[in-house]
Design a protein around this motif. Structure first.
Motif, PDB file in Angstrom:
ATOM      1  N   ILE A 139       0.854  -1.185   0.000  1.00  6.79           N
ATOM      2  CA  ILE A 139       0.000   0.000   0.000  1.00  6.79           C
ATOM      3  C   ILE A 139       0.890   1.235   0.000  1.00  6.79           C
ATOM      4  CG2 ILE A 139      -1.760   1.299   1.264  1.00  6.79           C
ATOM      5  CD1 ILE A 139      -2.725  -1.307   2.462  1.00  6.79           C
ATOM      6  N   THR A 140       0.640   2.137  -0.942  1.00  3.03           N
ATOM      7  CA  THR A 140       1.372   3.401  -1.006  1.00  3.03           C
ATOM      8  C   THR A 140       0.392   4.546  -0.805  1.00  3.03           C
ATOM      9  OG1 THR A 140       2.994   2.463  -2.546  1.00  3.03           O
ATOM     10  CG2 THR A 140       2.891   4.865  -2.377  1.00  3.03           C
ATOM     11  N   GLU A 141       0.639   5.346   0.224  1.00  3.40           N
ATOM     12  CA  GLU A 141      -0.224   6.489   0.534  1.00  3.40           C
ATOM     13  C   GLU A 141       0.553   7.782   0.287  1.00  3.40           C
ATOM     14  OE1 GLU A 141      -2.382   5.122   4.554  1.00  3.40           O
ATOM     15  OE2 GLU A 141      -0.281   4.505   4.316  1.00  3.40           O
ATOM     16  N   ARG A 142      -0.138   8.759  -0.259  1.00  2.00           N
ATOM     17  CA  ARG A 142       0.449  10.076  -0.496  1.00  2.00           C
ATOM     18  C   ARG A 142      -0.405  11.105   0.243  1.00  2.00           C
ATOM     19  NH1 ARG A 142       4.180   9.756  -4.626  1.00  2.00           N
ATOM     20  NH2 ARG A 142       4.109  12.018  -4.945  1.00  2.00           N
TER      21      ARG A 142
ATOM     22  N   ILE B  22      -5.545  12.334   0.745  1.00  2.00           N
ATOM     23  CA  ILE B  22      -4.750  11.107   0.799  1.00  2.00           C
ATOM     24  C   ILE B  22      -5.067  10.273  -0.435  1.00  2.00           C
ATOM     25  CG2 ILE B  22      -4.077   9.114   2.181  1.00  2.00           C
ATOM     26  CD1 ILE B  22      -5.497  10.464   4.572  1.00  2.00           C
ATOM     27  N   ASP B  23      -4.076  10.071  -1.295  1.00  2.00           N
ATOM     28  CA  ASP B  23      -4.205   9.162  -2.432  1.00  2.00           C
ATOM     29  C   ASP B  23      -3.564   7.833  -2.055  1.00  2.00           C
ATOM     30  OD1 ASP B  23      -5.430  11.146  -3.847  1.00  2.00           O
ATOM     31  OD2 ASP B  23      -3.734  11.576  -5.170  1.00  2.00           O
ATOM     32  N   VAL B  24      -4.305   6.749  -2.247  1.00  2.00           N
ATOM     33  CA  VAL B  24      -3.846   5.426  -1.824  1.00  2.00           C
ATOM     34  C   VAL B  24      -3.809   4.496  -3.032  1.00  2.00           C
ATOM     35  CG1 VAL B  24      -4.241   3.473  -0.289  1.00  2.00           C
ATOM     36  CG2 VAL B  24      -4.867   5.783   0.454  1.00  2.00           C
ATOM     37  N   THR B  25      -2.651   3.892  -3.258  1.00  2.00           N
ATOM     38  CA  THR B  25      -2.485   2.917  -4.336  1.00  2.00           C
ATOM     39  C   THR B  25      -2.354   1.522  -3.735  1.00  2.00           C
ATOM     40  OG1 THR B  25      -1.406   4.526  -5.783  1.00  2.00           O
ATOM     41  CG2 THR B  25      -1.062   2.190  -6.286  1.00  2.00           C
ATOM     42  N   ILE B  26      -3.197   0.619  -4.200  1.00  2.00           N
ATOM     43  CA  ILE B  26      -3.157  -0.781  -3.783  1.00  2.00           C
ATOM     44  C   ILE B  26      -2.482  -1.587  -4.886  1.00  2.00           C
ATOM     45  CG2 ILE B  26      -4.512  -2.807  -3.136  1.00  2.00           C
ATOM     46  CD1 ILE B  26      -4.684  -0.551  -1.115  1.00  2.00           C
ATOM     47  N   ASP B  27      -1.371  -2.213  -4.551  1.00  2.00           N
ATOM     48  CA  ASP B  27      -0.669  -3.095  -5.483  1.00  2.00           C
ATOM     49  C   ASP B  27      -0.650  -4.484  -4.845  1.00  2.00           C
ATOM     50  OD1 ASP B  27       0.870  -4.343  -7.348  1.00  2.00           O
ATOM     51  OD2 ASP B  27       2.624  -3.047  -7.127  1.00  2.00           O
ATOM     52  N   ASP B  28      -1.617  -5.298  -5.226  1.00  2.00           N
ATOM     53  CA  ASP B  28      -1.792  -6.624  -4.634  1.00  2.00           C
ATOM     54  C   ASP B  28      -1.963  -7.632  -5.768  1.00  2.00           C
ATOM     55  OD1 ASP B  28      -2.408  -8.885  -3.219  1.00  2.00           O
ATOM     56  OD2 ASP B  28      -4.090  -8.026  -2.108  1.00  2.00           O
ATOM     57  N   PRO B  29      -0.848  -8.121  -6.337  1.00  2.00           N
ATOM     58  CA  PRO B  29      -0.948  -9.005  -7.506  1.00  2.00           C
ATOM     59  C   PRO B  29      -1.640 -10.331  -7.219  1.00  2.00           C
ATOM     60  CG  PRO B  29       1.302  -8.945  -6.655  1.00  2.00           C
ATOM     61  CD  PRO B  29       0.545  -7.877  -5.931  1.00  2.00           C
ATOM     62  N   LYS B  30      -1.757 -10.691  -5.964  1.00  2.00           N
ATOM     63  CA  LYS B  30      -2.435 -11.939  -5.616  1.00  2.00           C
ATOM     64  C   LYS B  30      -3.947 -11.818  -5.796  1.00  2.00           C
ATOM     65  CE  LYS B  30      -2.652 -15.195  -1.680  1.00  2.00           C
ATOM     66  NZ  LYS B  30      -2.107 -15.433  -0.311  1.00  2.00           N
ATOM     67  N   ALA B  31      -4.509 -10.620  -5.557  1.00  2.00           N
ATOM     68  CA  ALA B  31      -5.961 -10.437  -5.609  1.00  2.00           C
ATOM     69  C   ALA B  31      -6.428  -9.607  -6.796  1.00  2.00           C
ATOM     70  CB  ALA B  31      -6.453  -9.782  -4.315  1.00  2.00           C
ATOM     71  N   TYR B  32      -5.537  -8.782  -7.391  1.00  2.00           N
ATOM     72  CA  TYR B  32      -5.949  -7.855  -8.445  1.00  2.00           C
ATOM     73  C   TYR B  32      -5.012  -7.974  -9.646  1.00  2.00           C
ATOM     74  CZ  TYR B  32      -8.663  -5.947  -4.605  1.00  2.00           C
ATOM     75  OH  TYR B  32      -9.529  -5.813  -3.552  1.00  2.00           O
ATOM     76  N   THR B  33      -5.560  -7.728 -10.815  1.00  2.00           N
ATOM     77  CA  THR B  33      -4.780  -7.873 -12.045  1.00  2.00           C
ATOM     78  C   THR B  33      -3.858  -6.689 -12.289  1.00  2.00           C
ATOM     79  OG1 THR B  33      -6.577  -6.893 -13.357  1.00  2.00           O
ATOM     80  CG2 THR B  33      -6.563  -9.299 -13.105  1.00  2.00           C
ATOM     81  N   ARG B  34      -4.097  -5.579 -11.611  1.00  2.00           N
ATOM     82  CA  ARG B  34      -3.249  -4.397 -11.758  1.00  2.00           C
ATOM     83  C   ARG B  34      -3.442  -3.506 -10.531  1.00  2.00           C
ATOM     84  NH1 ARG B  34      -7.723  -3.527 -14.969  1.00  2.00           N
ATOM     85  NH2 ARG B  34      -8.891  -1.596 -14.544  1.00  2.00           N
ATOM     86  N   PRO B  35      -2.486  -2.617 -10.263  1.00  2.00           N
ATOM     87  CA  PRO B  35      -2.664  -1.671  -9.153  1.00  2.00           C
ATOM     88  C   PRO B  35      -3.791  -0.683  -9.461  1.00  2.00           C
ATOM     89  CG  PRO B  35      -0.355  -1.839  -9.804  1.00  2.00           C
ATOM     90  CD  PRO B  35      -1.160  -2.514 -10.879  1.00  2.00           C
ATOM     91  N   PHE B  36      -4.364  -0.106  -8.424  1.00  2.00           N
ATOM     92  CA  PHE B  36      -5.374   0.936  -8.595  1.00  2.00           C
ATOM     93  C   PHE B  36      -5.220   1.954  -7.476  1.00  2.00           C
ATOM     94  CE2 PHE B  36      -7.303  -2.406  -6.061  1.00  2.00           C
ATOM     95  CZ  PHE B  36      -7.935  -1.724  -5.026  1.00  2.00           C
TER      96      PHE B  36
END
Length: 369
Positions: free
Chosen positions: A213-216, A227-241
């Motif tokens: 998780i990346t928060e800005r 707060i902008d939050v990027t979820i990068d979870d390749p196990k559950a999602y096909t791409r970050p959002f």
């Protein structure tokens, strides 16, 4: 200050959130608040700075209204706004779920979110904390930021002392392990080491132990935190959002103590799909609903609204979404997602004058014009 009873699931928001509790610490004015020409607080003034020149994120912050969809349209090229119930509500095509994660989300929704950790006084995930209607306090020092969440009395540390993220820490964390650094006026926080089986929101969008998780964090002015939050979870999602949270500063208030397990009465009322399906309804002429439709006052400033849509009858509490209720008799109704019933009181003409909400206790709400 006003505080919300924990909204542990979509269903529990209706029942637990309906009789809002009002509590407060003794009032004390927030220091160093800029004033406008009329003497009122100027929340549009420039953001304050720390002695080292970095933006000061300190303060008591709260979110806007609850909802399923975005609170307001996002500007072109900007991340959609997340909501308390559904973090992906702002994405036209939904979240980029992998098939197994989509099935898990479907199951969690069919079970009416009864296994959401918050429903059982367990720690919530970071996004649920960002979305939660209960406020949070940020305490900032040059080497460490601490965020204290009123919800479940959560406590989070963000290390600013230059340490790296752990490479192979075998101990997973409910809140993960967070390190941050400044990029200009933006605090960039990276978090890993999360437990598996997490929930991003009330409906149950998955988060796994492979997530980063990346928060800005940006304090746009004295009264606004973005707060902008990027979820990068390749196990559950096909791409970050990426999603956005807008929070506003609360003045002259403090967090109140919130002990989730103290007199906890919610979990026993949560019904899963199989139990809810056993509830049978009573056949009733839909025109009868019109005699009950209207607003009922649960507490000062807090209302329940009942309405008919064709042959269906709905209840809505505050800013929560409307939920269908079903007739058990001429004057009694119930929810299928949670163990809650409603009894309408009527006058001699048959017009409803009040409704009694039956959960862990009976709460009478008189009808209002």
């Amino acid at each position: 200050m006003k505080t919300f009873v924990k909204a542990v699931s979509v269903a529990a928001v209706i029942v637990v959130g309906a009789p809002l509790l009002f509590a407060q610490w003794p009032s004390f004015p927030t220091p160093d608040v800029p004033k406008a020409a009329d003497g009122k607080p100027d929340l549009s003034a420039p953001a304050p700075k720390m002695p080292d020149g970095k933006p000061d994120l300190s303060g008591l912050w709260e979110n806007g209204p609850l909802g399923f969809g975005p609170q307001e349209p996002s500007a072109a090229g900007q991340p959609p706004l997340a909501t308390f119930f559904d973090v992906g509500a702002g994405f036209k095509e939904g979240l980029p779920l992998r098939p197994w994660a989509a099935e898990l989300l479907k199951k969690r929704r069919e079970d009416h979110s009864k296994d959401n950790p918050d429903a059982h006084c367990l720690p919530m995930g970071l996004l649920q904390f960002h979305e939660h209607p209960q406020p949070r306090k940020i305490v900032q020092t040059p080497k460490l930021i601490v965020i204290i969440y009123e919800a479940n009395y959560g406590l989070r540390q963000i290390f600013l002392d230059g340490r790296p993220l752990p490479n192979n820490d075998p101990q997973p964390w409910w809140y993960g392990y967070s390190v941050g650094k400044w990029e200009g006026d933006t605090l960039v926080v990276e978090t890993t080491g999360l437990i598996d089986g997490g929930w991003l929101d009330i409906i149950g969008s998955p988060l796994t132990d492979q997530a980063k998780i990346t928060e800005r964090f940006r304090r746009l002015n004295f009264g606004t935190l973005q707060i902008d939050v990027t979820i990068d979870d390749p196990k559950a999602y096909t791409r970050p959002f990426t999603v956005r949270f807008n929070q506003r500063l609360t003045l002259n208030e403090e967090l109140i103590e919130f002990i989730c397990n103290e007199n906890e009465q919610s979990a026993k009322h949560l019904l899963g799909k199989d139990v809810a399906a056993l509830s049978a309804s009573f056949e009733l002429d839909p025109k009868v609903f019109d005699t009950y439709a209207g607003r009922y006052q649960l507490a000062p400033g807090t209302f329940a609204t009942f309405s008919r849509d064709g042959s269906r009858f709905f209840a809505q509490f505050g800013n929560s979404p409307p939920f269908e209720i079903f007739a058990a008799s001429q004057r009694e109704f119930f929810l299928r997602v949670i163990d809650t019933r409603f009894t309408f009181e009527v006058d001699a003409s048959g017009r409803a004058t009040a409704v009694v909400v039956h959960t862990d206790a009976d709460r009478r709400a008189p009808r209002v014009p």
